[in-house]
Motif scaffolding. Structure first.
Motif, PDB file in Angstrom:
ATOM      1  N   TYR A 128       4.841   0.267  -2.186  1.00 29.61           N
ATOM      2  CA  TYR A 128       4.133  -0.828  -1.524  1.00 29.61           C
ATOM      3  C   TYR A 128       3.490  -1.796  -2.524  1.00 29.61           C
ATOM      4  N   ALA A 129       2.837  -1.241  -3.528  1.00 28.57           N
ATOM      5  CA  ALA A 129       2.144  -2.069  -4.523  1.00 28.57           C
ATOM      6  C   ALA A 129       2.333  -1.450  -5.900  1.00 28.57           C
ATOM      7  N   ARG A 130       2.344  -2.307  -6.908  1.00 28.05           N
ATOM      8  CA  ARG A 130       2.454  -1.849  -8.288  1.00 28.05           C
ATOM      9  C   ARG A 130       1.314  -2.435  -9.089  1.00 28.05           C
ATOM     10  N   HIS A 158      -8.011   1.277   3.452  1.00 25.30           N
ATOM     11  CA  HIS A 158      -7.314   2.320   4.209  1.00 25.30           C
ATOM     12  C   HIS A 158      -8.330   3.236   4.895  1.00 25.30           C
ATOM     13  N   ARG A 210      -3.112  -0.380   1.040  1.00 29.29           N
ATOM     14  CA  ARG A 210      -2.689   0.582   0.039  1.00 29.29           C
ATOM     15  C   ARG A 210      -3.297   1.942   0.378  1.00 29.29           C
ATOM     16  N   GLU A 211      -2.484   2.983   0.294  1.00 31.95           N
ATOM     17  CA  GLU A 211      -2.918   4.340   0.627  1.00 31.95           C
ATOM     18  C   GLU A 211      -4.135   4.744  -0.201  1.00 31.95           C
ATOM     19  N   SER A 269       3.168   2.803  -9.140  1.00 36.07           N
ATOM     20  CA  SER A 269       3.534   2.439  -7.778  1.00 36.07           C
ATOM     21  C   SER A 269       2.614   3.162  -6.782  1.00 36.07           C
ATOM     22  N   TYR A 270       2.197   2.441  -5.742  1.00 36.53           N
ATOM     23  CA  TYR A 270       1.308   3.002  -4.722  1.00 36.53           C
ATOM     24  C   TYR A 270       1.955   2.890  -3.353  1.00 36.53           C
ATOM     25  N   ARG A 271       1.708   3.899  -2.532  1.00 38.21           N
ATOM     26  CA  ARG A 271       2.192   3.892  -1.151  1.00 38.21           C
ATOM     27  C   ARG A 271       1.330   2.951  -0.321  1.00 38.21           C
ATOM     28  N   GLY A 272       1.938   2.376   0.698  1.00 41.45           N
ATOM     29  CA  GLY A 272       1.213   1.511   1.621  1.00 41.45           C
ATOM     30  C   GLY A 272       1.402   1.981   3.042  1.00 41.45           C
ATOM     31  N   SER A 332      -7.021   3.561  -0.374  1.00 45.41           N
ATOM     32  CA  SER A 332      -7.919   2.491  -0.804  1.00 45.41           C
ATOM     33  C   SER A 332      -9.139   2.461   0.120  1.00 45.41           C
TER      34      SER A 332
END
Length: 189
Positions: A151-153, A134, A128-129, A158-161, A131
């Motif tokens: 990518y993830a919720r 990351h 996850r962006e 919502s989060y970018r991956g 994180s």
């Protein structure tokens, strides 16, 4: 310094794996759970790792110190004949007590050694962006080859991956150099 091994018997570490999965929820959800996973989810995680290892599709790395298991990493190899040079670092976790030590370098050294042993030349990972994961993998030189906006919720957000990669040989050399620098040794010594 941790003692590292690649166990074949995943069940011998069942409680430790479930404990780390549960602990990760309060730790930035680093293993994919924003809330403490249920016992069924913990059992499912362990079952999945066991199936991967017993089926020959991957490897489990365990790191232990005097207090017990302090680190784990799951590496999934690729069984496709044309893609056997690739492996995915699926899950990696360090107990807070070993963070800030050389444990992460040791983990990466162990993963590179196993990857080389089984013929893997490129490692991939998805994170996850922004994180912790990351940031850590980026510091090791992993670079993004793709970004997924949804990518993830977590809690409706919502989060970018980032899908990242690194060559095993280059990663091993980088870690060896960083380890020498951390220990105060000169390059090439």
């Amino acid at each position: 310094m941790l003692t590292w091994h690649w166990p074949v018997d995943v069940r011998a570490h069942e409680k430790d794996l479930a404990r780390m999965l549960a602990a990760s929820a309060a730790d930035d959800g680093i293993l994919g759970y924003a809330e403490t996973p249920s016992e069924a989810q913990q059992a499912g995680f362990v079952d999945g790792v066991e199936q991967l290892v017993s089926g020959g599709g991957g490897h489990l790395l365990i790191g232990e110190d005097g207090e017990g298991v302090a680190a784990m990493c799951v590496m999934k190899t690729n069984g496709m004949p044309n893609c056997r040079h690739l492996a995915e670092v699926m899950k990696a976790y360090l107990e807070p007590r070993v963070r800030g030590t050389s444990a992460v370098y040791q983990l990466v050294e162990q993963v590179c050694a196993k990857a080389t042993e089984v013929g893997v030349e490129t490692l991939t990972i998805d994170v996850r962006e922004d994180s912790k994961a990351h940031r850590v993998w980026s510091r090791f030189g992993f670079t993004s080859y793709g970004v997924l906006d949804d990518y993830a919720r977590v809690d409706g957000t919502s989060y970018r991956g980032h899908y990242m990669r690194h060559g095993v040989r280059e990663l091993a050399a980088s870690v060896a150099e960083r380890t020498r620098a951390r220990s105060g040794g000169a390059a090439g010594s």
